[in-house]
Design a protein around this motif. Structure first.
Motif, short mmCIF file in Angstrom:
data_model
loop_
_atom_site.label_atom_id
_atom_site.label_comp_id
_atom_site.label_asym_id
_atom_site.label_seq_id
_atom_site.Cartn_x
_atom_site.Cartn_y
_atom_site.Cartn_z
N GLN A 52 0.78 -1.16 0.00
CA GLN A 52 -0.05 0.07 0.03
C GLN A 52 0.89 1.43 -0.07
OE1 GLN A 52 -2.81 -0.19 3.18
NE2 GLN A 52 -4.08 -1.94 2.17
N ASN A 53 1.94 1.23 -0.88
CA ASN A 53 2.81 2.23 -1.13
C ASN A 53 3.80 2.81 0.22
OD1 ASN A 53 3.84 4.11 -2.96
ND2 ASN A 53 2.44 5.93 -2.04
N VAL A 54 3.81 1.87 1.08
CA VAL A 54 4.44 2.20 2.32
C VAL A 54 5.73 1.06 2.59
CG1 VAL A 54 4.74 2.70 4.80
CG2 VAL A 54 2.92 3.52 3.42
N ALA A 55 6.82 1.43 2.85
CA ALA A 55 7.98 0.49 2.93
C ALA A 55 8.24 0.44 4.25
CB ALA A 55 9.12 0.73 1.98
N THR A 56 8.49 -0.75 5.01
CA THR A 56 9.05 -0.90 6.23
C THR A 56 10.46 -1.07 6.40
OG1 THR A 56 6.78 -1.57 6.92
CG2 THR A 56 8.72 -2.02 8.49
N PHE A 57 11.15 -0.35 6.85
CA PHE A 57 12.77 -0.34 6.79
C PHE A 57 13.14 -0.55 8.24
CE2 PHE A 57 16.97 0.85 5.88
CZ PHE A 57 17.31 0.12 4.71
N LYS A 58 14.09 -1.36 8.65
CA LYS A 58 14.82 -1.61 9.78
C LYS A 58 16.07 -1.40 9.86
CE LYS A 58 15.21 -5.37 13.36
NZ LYS A 58 14.78 -6.91 13.83
N THR A 59 16.75 -0.74 10.84
CA THR A 59 18.25 -0.34 10.90
C THR A 59 18.48 -0.69 12.30
OG1 THR A 59 17.51 1.86 11.83
CG2 THR A 59 17.81 1.44 9.34
N ASP A 60 19.88 -0.78 12.40
CA ASP A 60 20.51 -1.11 13.72
C ASP A 60 20.86 0.05 14.83
OD1 ASP A 60 21.00 -3.74 13.16
OD2 ASP A 60 23.07 -3.13 12.07
N TYR A 61 20.45 1.20 14.09
CA TYR A 61 20.47 2.40 14.99
C TYR A 61 19.21 2.86 15.43
CZ TYR A 61 20.14 4.31 10.07
OH TYR A 61 19.66 4.30 9.13
N SER A 62 18.20 2.51 15.24
CA SER A 62 17.11 2.69 15.93
C SER A 62 15.95 1.56 16.12
CB SER A 62 16.31 3.37 14.71
OG SER A 62 14.71 3.92 15.07
N ASP A 63 15.29 1.63 17.44
CA ASP A 63 14.52 0.76 17.96
C ASP A 63 13.40 0.42 17.32
OD1 ASP A 63 16.48 0.20 20.00
OD2 ASP A 63 15.50 1.60 21.50
N SER A 64 12.99 1.57 16.49
CA SER A 64 11.66 1.37 15.64
C SER A 64 11.66 1.42 14.30
CB SER A 64 10.63 2.79 16.11
OG SER A 64 10.35 3.00 17.49
N ASP A 65 11.06 0.67 13.60
CA ASP A 65 11.10 0.34 12.03
C ASP A 65 10.77 1.82 11.37
OD1 ASP A 65 11.82 -2.06 12.54
OD2 ASP A 65 9.99 -2.89 12.14
N PHE A 66 11.36 2.22 10.34
CA PHE A 66 11.13 3.34 9.53
C PHE A 66 9.84 2.97 8.52
CE2 PHE A 66 15.31 4.34 10.78
CZ PHE A 66 15.21 5.82 11.05
N LYS A 67 8.92 3.86 8.49
CA LYS A 67 7.84 3.79 7.62
C LYS A 67 8.11 4.92 6.39
CE LYS A 67 5.32 0.92 9.90
NZ LYS A 67 5.07 -0.52 9.42
N ILE A 68 8.44 4.38 5.35
CA ILE A 68 8.74 5.39 4.17
C ILE A 68 8.02 5.25 2.97
CG2 ILE A 68 10.79 5.62 2.45
CD1 ILE A 68 12.43 4.32 4.44
N LYS A 69 7.25 6.44 2.47
CA LYS A 69 6.68 6.47 1.12
C LYS A 69 7.33 5.72 -0.02
CE LYS A 69 2.23 8.18 1.89
NZ LYS A 69 1.04 7.49 1.71
#
Length: 349
Positions: A52-69
Motif C-alpha cells: 500500500q505504497n509504504v515500505a517498512t525499513f529496519k536499521t541497527d541504529y533505531s529501535d523503531s522501524d521506519f515507515k517510508i513512502k
C-alpha cells in the motif's frame, strides 16, 4: 627471547583487535539493503516489506522501524529475497537492484528474472519460510453505552490472512450486539473464509464461504458458498480495483416461527472491490456484490461495505465501517434492507 615473545604477543593482539573490529562491523552492518531517497539520504539496513505504497525499513541504529513512502525512493539495492508483485500482475521471488537508467532488476542467484521500475512494484515481502512470517492479523473493538435506556453495544472486527507467491487465504469476523432495557437483544454476525489463487496478467481464481446471522431480517444463519474468478483492472502503488464473477449456493435458516423456516437457492454473483491507500494515513476499502438468483424468479440480493481506516502510531488504528444488505424478496420479514455503522479502535500485526 623476551623481545620475540613481545613481538608475537603484539602481533597476536593486533590480529585479535582487527578481527574484533571486522566482526563487529560485520555484525553491525550485516543488514546491507540500501535505500536512496529523493532527499539525498541513504538508509542502510533491512527492507522488511512494502505494501500500500509504504515500505517498512529496519536499521541497527533505531529501535523503531521506519515507515517510508515508496514514491520517495529513487534507487535501492537488496540482498534479501522477496515475494514481489508487479502492476502487471506478475509474481516473482528474488532480490532487487536499481540500474543507472532508473530501472530495477529482479535477480536470482544465477539470473535476471525481470526488469521493471520502482513505481510498477506494488507489493513485496521478505521470503520467510516459517508459518508466522507470512501471517497478517488485525483486531478492533468498540463499545457504546447510554445511561438513559441502559443501551449497551459491543463491536468486534477482526481479520487474519496468509500469503505466499502463488496464493493467499484470509478470514474475517465481524460481530455487533446491542442490549437495551425492555427491548429484545439484537445482533448481527458476518464472517468469511476466502482463498485466492493467482495466475498471470492480474487474473485469479476465487473460492469463498460467507456466513451471516441477522436478527433484523430474522436470519438465523445464511451460508453462502462461492466459486469463481476475477481480475485486477488497476493495480498501482496508490490503489487497486478489480472485478469478480462466478456462481454461488445460498442456504438460509430463519429464526421466525413460520412454517417456512429454511430455503435454498442457486445464484450468480458479480462484484467489484476498490482500495485507495495513498491518501496520507487513511485507507479506504469498498466492495459491492450483486447476487441474481437462478432458482427464484425475480430475486436478487446485494452486499455492500465500506471501511475507512486511519493509522495511528505503534500499529494502532481507528476504523469506521458501514455494512449493508439488501434482499428484494426477504423471507418471513418485511425488512428488505439492513445496515450497521461501526467505530472501533484496533491493532494490526
Amino acid at each position: 627471547m623476551k623481545c620475540k615473545f613481545k613481538t608475537f604477543a603484539y602481533s597476536l593482539f593486533s590480529i585479535v583487535v582487527v578481527s574484533a573490529v571486522f566482526f563487529n562491523c560485520d555484525l553491525t552492518y550485516s543488514q546491507t539493503d540500501s535505500l536512496h531517497l529523493k532527499t539525498g539520504d541513504i538508509l542502510v539496513g533491512e527492507l522488511m516489506e512494502m505494501k500500500q505504497n509504504v515500505a517498512t525499513f529496519k536499521t541497527d541504529y533505531s529501535d523503531s522501524d521506519f515507515k517510508i513512502k515508496w514514491k520517495e525512493l529513487v534507487q535501492l539495492k537488496t540482498k534479501t529475497g522477496y515475494l514481489i508483485t508487479l502492476s502487471s500482475g506478475e509474481h516473482f521471488s528474488g532480490q532487487l537492484m536499481s540500474t543507472l537508467d532508473g530501472e530495477v532488476a529482479i535477480v536470482s542467484q544465477t539470473d535476471t528474472l525481470a526488469t521493471t521500475t520502482l513505481k510498477d512494484i506494488v507489493f513485496l515481502k521478505q521470503i520467510d519460510y516459517s508459518f508466522w512470517g507470512n501471517l497478517e492479523a488485525s483486531l478492533s473493538l468498540g463499545y457504546n453505552f447510554a445511561k438513559a435506556n441502559n443501551l449497551s453495544q459491543y463491536s468486534v472486527r477482526s481479520n487474519l490472512g496468509y500469503r505466499t507467491k502463488g496464493w493467499s487465504a484470509s478470514t474475517s469476523y465481524n460481530h455487533i450486539v446491542s442490549t437495551q432495557s425492555d427491548v429484545f437483544t439484537t445482533q448481527r454476525l458476518d464472517a468469511n473464509l476466502v482463498y485466492k489463487h493467482y495466475f498471470k496478467r492480474k487474473w485469479f481464481g476465487l473460492g469463498e464461504v460467507n456466513w451471516l446471522s441477522n436478527t433484523a431480517q430474522n436470519i438465523d444463519l445464511r451460508t453462502l458458498s462461492k466459486l469463481g474468478f476475477g481480475r485486477y483492472l488497476i493495480r498501482t502503488n496508490s490503489l487497486y480495483w478489480g472485478l469478480q464473477t462466478g456462481v454461488s449456493f445460498n442456504q438460509e435458516n430463519f429464526s421466525s416461527e413460520s412454517l417456512s423456516n429454511s430455503r435454498s437457492s442457486s445464484e450468480a454473483f458479480l462484484g467489484t472491490e476498490a482500495n485507495l491507500y495513498d491518501i496520507g494515513d487513511l485507507n479506504l476499502l469498498s466492495r459491492v456484490v450483486v447476487y441474481p438468483s437462478f432458482t427464484e424468479s425475480g430475486r436478487w440480493r446485494t452486499d455492500f461495505s465500506v471501511d475507512i481506516k486511519y493509522d495511528l502510531p505503534l500499529d494502532f488504528f481507528i476504523n469506521l465501517g458501514l455494512s449493508l444488505n439488501y434482499d428484494n424478496q426477504p423471507a418471513n420479514t418485511p425488512n428488505k434492507t439492513d445496515y450497521i455503522f461501526q467505530t472501533t479502535l484496533g491493532w494490526s500485526l
